[in-house]
Write an enzyme that holds these catalytic residues in place. Structure first.
Site, PDB file in Angstrom:
ATOM      1  N   ALA A 230       0.829  -1.202   0.000  1.00 17.11           N
ATOM      2  CA  ALA A 230       0.000   0.000   0.000  1.00 17.11           C
ATOM      3  C   ALA A 230       0.863   1.251   0.000  1.00 17.11           C
ATOM      4  O   ALA A 230       1.961   1.263   0.564  1.00 17.11           O
ATOM      5  CB  ALA A 230      -0.916   0.006   1.218  1.00 17.11           C
ATOM      6  N   HIS A 231       0.373   2.294  -0.634  1.00 15.61           N
ATOM      7  CA  HIS A 231       1.027   3.605  -0.589  1.00 15.61           C
ATOM      8  C   HIS A 231       1.081   4.080   0.856  1.00 15.61           C
ATOM      9  O   HIS A 231       0.191   3.779   1.663  1.00 15.61           O
ATOM     10  CB  HIS A 231       0.234   4.590  -1.443  1.00 15.61           C
ATOM     11  N   ALA A 232       2.113   4.834   1.198  1.00 13.69           N
ATOM     12  CA  ALA A 232       2.276   5.307   2.582  1.00 13.69           C
ATOM     13  C   ALA A 232       1.040   6.051   3.067  1.00 13.69           C
ATOM     14  O   ALA A 232       0.642   5.930   4.228  1.00 13.69           O
ATOM     15  CB  ALA A 232       3.515   6.204   2.683  1.00 13.69           C
ATOM     16  N   ALA A 234      -1.954   5.451   2.397  1.00 12.65           N
ATOM     17  CA  ALA A 234      -3.094   4.552   2.546  1.00 12.65           C
ATOM     18  C   ALA A 234      -2.877   3.489   3.614  1.00 12.65           C
ATOM     19  O   ALA A 234      -3.745   2.641   3.828  1.00 12.65           O
ATOM     20  CB  ALA A 234      -3.395   3.874   1.209  1.00 12.65           C
TER      21      ALA A 234
END
Length: 340
Positions: A230-232, A234
């Site tokens: 996951a993106h930081a 998110a």
């Protein structure tokens, strides 16, 4: 007080403001007014329908500060992903390559384009205003309030639910997974691909993806490292989804390789553990315990995080202000779940 409710056309100007700063990825809102109007009108039509099973309905929720009517976030539920077009993901698989003569046996990680999750309900479009992104309770309300709506109206949704979680990209809008995979089949940047996906539908690009399995060891190290990550921005939302009971590892997003999680709708924590109570207007006793509470309406759905003292099986005492925020009266039923 901050409340979650379903969107109306009166919210269009505020939604446009949110869309203008919406991040790249699966959470992005289209910036074109016509597309936003279409999304809101689809949500309004979904509320009006006498739904008996999940279909092409889409429910668009907003978070509103009741003090000034300013919107600070939004999110959606798509009742049945891929109703009009297949909902594509990459399936994580292991292929076995063996040679009996040489006694060799290798397991190879591959990604196979599929639409296994077509027909699942889809939690989509999560976005919070930058000024409130660190508010834990508000983030939980934006994610979990929708689940109470699903719990109150199960006939409107599928037996299974999925969520696309935005994957890894950098500040310039470059995504290692897209650069290693998608860009070879559609010669645009990740940023351009997501913008096309938000305006024309993600299936438009998915249909150009390779139909044969992709052997992960043949991808760049940078691409391999971000598969299922996951993106930081998110990560906190991802954690909430895992706490709710969503399962990961089986599927990833076709654009950025982010995790696509899924679960049986009925076993999600906020659905399985939520309870109903009868409202009594009065003077609630402060307890320091936060509860996620919603009414059980469709068009006039309201949810909020409230500090309450409540024992299961008893009436729920709400103040006049709390009752107005939830649009309930004496004798109405509400649904609530404890905020851990």
């Amino acid at each position: 007080m901050l409340i979650q409710r379903l969107c109306t056309l009166d919210d269009l100007a505020e939604i446009e403001r949110l869309a203008a700063v919406s991040p790249v990825g699966v959470t992005a809102l289209p910036v074109e007014r016509e597309r936003l109007v279409a999304i809101i009108e689809a949500s309004l039509a979904s509320m009006a329908d006498d739904v008996t099973f999940s279909g092409e309905e889409r429910y668009f929720f907003v978070l509103e500060n009741s003090a000034d009517q300013r919107l600070v976030g939004c999110s959606s539920i798509i009742a049945s992903a891929g109703f009009s077009h297949p909902f594509y993901t990459f399936r994580n698989e292991m292929f076995v390559h063996a040679s009996r003569e040489q006694g060799l046996h290798n397991r190879i990680h591959v990604l196979s384009l599929c639409h296994d999750l077509t027909g699942h309900s889809l939690l989509a479009g999560f976005h919070l205003d930058e000024a409130v992104q660190q508010d834990v309770m508000l983030r939980s309300l934006n994610v979990r309030g929708r689940l109470l709506f699903m719990a109150s109206h199960p006939q409107r949704f599928s037996e299974s639910t999925a969520v696309e979680v935005v994957g890894v990209s950098d500040a310039e809008g470059n995504a290692p997974f897209w650069d290693a995979v998608g860009r070879h089949f559609f010669a645009v940047s990740y940023l351009e691909a997501e913008q096309l996906g938000s305006t024309r539908g993600r299936h438009f690009l998915a249909e150009l993806m390779p139909g044969y399995p992709i052997y992960v060891p043949m991808l760049s190290d940078a691409a391999q490292e971000v598969i299922g990550q996951a993106h930081a921005s998110a990560e906190e939302v991802f954690d909430i989804l895992l706490q709710e009971g969503f399962e990961t590892d089986d599927y990833v997003d076709i654009f950025d390789g982010g995790p696509v999680v899924r679960a049986k709708t009925s076993v999600l924590g906020s659905i399985q553990n939520s309870q109903c109570a009868t409202v009594r207007i009065g003077q609630p006793q402060p307890s320091g315990s936060a509860w996620l509470v919603s009414n059980q309406k469709v068009k006039d759905f309201r949810a909020a995080m409230l500090d309450l003292e409540w024992t299961p099986g008893e009436e729920l005492v709400l103040s006049v202000e709390q009752a107005l925020a939830l649009q309930v009266e004496d004798g109405h039923q509400v649904r609530l779940v404890w905020e851990a």
